[in-house]
Scaffold this motif. Sequence first.
Motif, PDB file in Angstrom:
ATOM      1  N   ALA A  13       0.812  -1.148  -0.108  1.00 47.65           N
ATOM      2  CA  ALA A  13      -0.007  -0.177   0.058  1.00 47.65           C
ATOM      3  C   ALA A  13       0.764   1.487   0.083  1.00 47.65           C
ATOM      4  O   ALA A  13       0.549   2.293  -0.536  1.00 47.65           O
ATOM      5  N   GLY A  14       2.062   1.375   0.741  1.00 44.95           N
ATOM      6  CA  GLY A  14       2.835   2.467   0.900  1.00 44.95           C
ATOM      7  C   GLY A  14       3.510   2.810  -0.490  1.00 44.95           C
ATOM      8  O   GLY A  14       4.042   3.815  -0.782  1.00 44.95           O
ATOM      9  N   ARG A  15       3.500   1.955  -1.621  1.00 43.45           N
ATOM     10  CA  ARG A  15       3.914   2.138  -2.881  1.00 43.45           C
ATOM     11  C   ARG A  15       3.164   2.515  -4.065  1.00 43.45           C
ATOM     12  O   ARG A  15       3.274   2.863  -5.137  1.00 43.45           O
ATOM     13  N   TYR A  16       1.753   2.675  -3.827  1.00 43.76           N
ATOM     14  CA  TYR A  16       0.724   2.851  -4.694  1.00 43.76           C
ATOM     15  C   TYR A  16       0.883   4.277  -5.362  1.00 43.76           C
ATOM     16  O   TYR A  16       0.504   4.266  -6.658  1.00 43.76           O
ATOM     17  N   ASP A  17       1.587   5.116  -4.787  1.00 46.45           N
ATOM     18  CA  ASP A  17       1.622   6.540  -5.360  1.00 46.45           C
ATOM     19  C   ASP A  17       2.714   6.587  -6.619  1.00 46.45           C
ATOM     20  O   ASP A  17       2.664   7.150  -7.273  1.00 46.45           O
ATOM     21  N   GLU A  18       3.317   5.161  -7.043  1.00 43.63           N
ATOM     22  CA  GLU A  18       3.940   4.941  -8.004  1.00 43.63           C
ATOM     23  C   GLU A  18       3.156   4.703  -9.320  1.00 43.63           C
ATOM     24  O   GLU A  18       3.555   4.792 -10.382  1.00 43.63           O
ATOM     25  N   LEU A  19       1.950   4.431  -8.862  1.00 44.08           N
ATOM     26  CA  LEU A  19       0.987   3.733 -10.068  1.00 44.08           C
ATOM     27  C   LEU A  19      -0.204   4.804 -10.323  1.00 44.08           C
ATOM     28  O   LEU A  19      -0.909   4.820 -11.410  1.00 44.08           O
ATOM     29  N   THR A  20      -0.439   5.780  -9.127  1.00 43.48           N
ATOM     30  CA  THR A  20      -1.638   6.525  -9.409  1.00 43.48           C
ATOM     31  C   THR A  20      -1.535   7.893  -8.470  1.00 43.48           C
ATOM     32  O   THR A  20      -0.617   8.133  -7.461  1.00 43.48           O
ATOM     33  N   GLU A  21      -2.172   8.767  -8.938  1.00 45.29           N
ATOM     34  CA  GLU A  21      -2.440  10.197  -8.117  1.00 45.29           C
ATOM     35  C   GLU A  21      -3.514  10.282  -7.130  1.00 45.29           C
ATOM     36  O   GLU A  21      -3.820  11.483  -6.797  1.00 45.29           O
ATOM     37  N   VAL A  22      -4.246   9.281  -7.097  1.00 43.66           N
ATOM     38  CA  VAL A  22      -5.472   9.091  -6.325  1.00 43.66           C
ATOM     39  C   VAL A  22      -5.094   9.497  -5.013  1.00 43.66           C
ATOM     40  O   VAL A  22      -4.353   8.921  -4.121  1.00 43.66           O
ATOM     41  N   GLU A  23      -5.754  10.481  -4.442  1.00 44.57           N
ATOM     42  CA  GLU A  23      -5.500  11.081  -2.974  1.00 44.57           C
ATOM     43  C   GLU A  23      -5.919   9.796  -1.818  1.00 44.57           C
ATOM     44  O   GLU A  23      -6.825   9.220  -2.117  1.00 44.57           O
TER      45      GLU A  23
END
Length: 241
Positions: free
Chosen positions: A126-136
């Motif tokens: 979960a801590g790496r999802y910002d590598e795939l999306t800009e969803v807040e």
Amino acid sequence: MKIAGLLPTSLQDYPGQIAAVVFTSGCNFSCPYCHNPELVSGGDGNFYDEEYVISMLADRKNYLDGVVITGGEPTLQDELVEFLSRLKEENHLIKLDTNGSRPQVLAKLLQEELIDYVAWDYKLPAGRYDELTEVENIKSRLEKTAGLLAESSIEVEIRTTVVPELMSGEDIAKITRELARFNNREEEFPDSYFLQEFRGKKVLNPQYSEYTPFTREKMQEFLEKARINLNREAVELRENY
């Protein structure tokens, strides 16, 4: 509904059922290894007529057990609830493929009993999802999705595509530890967990087509880690068709 693709019959996409597959357009993720890259952007407006799709599925209801709604990300569609309600009028079983980013939509679908099976693509820790999306607030959204599915009575499949150069065995260990936190109902959660083999034939980022999939031996190592963390044997390898 932005329906960009339609498969009249599939024996693979809904386990144990003969199903049609409806592909929605648009996704809020940009996974570089996505194998439906043409569905990510939202398309050019050349979509199937919704009434045609409803009619076709109704005509085939004696030959189908269910309908798979995939994408893209189906929960982005404003008309999803109405569309699934109409399918339910024809007594179709409904399987939803989702990235888990819109728990508020999932909650409504569960509340109105519009889905029978969910396949959730859990992509990274979960801590790496910002590598795939800009969803807040993506981490909290994933946690809400996991909680909803863990408390539901429908069948839940979770799958992770194991992507070289992006993931390691430790990532698989983290993912399965995160999921194990929600294994708090009488029946095990999830009902099934799959490690999917990476295929680089058609991907969003062409660079990923050059990557070599993990060997079957390495995938087996990852599988054993997943089984230990989920405390169960019902973890399998799957070819990413």
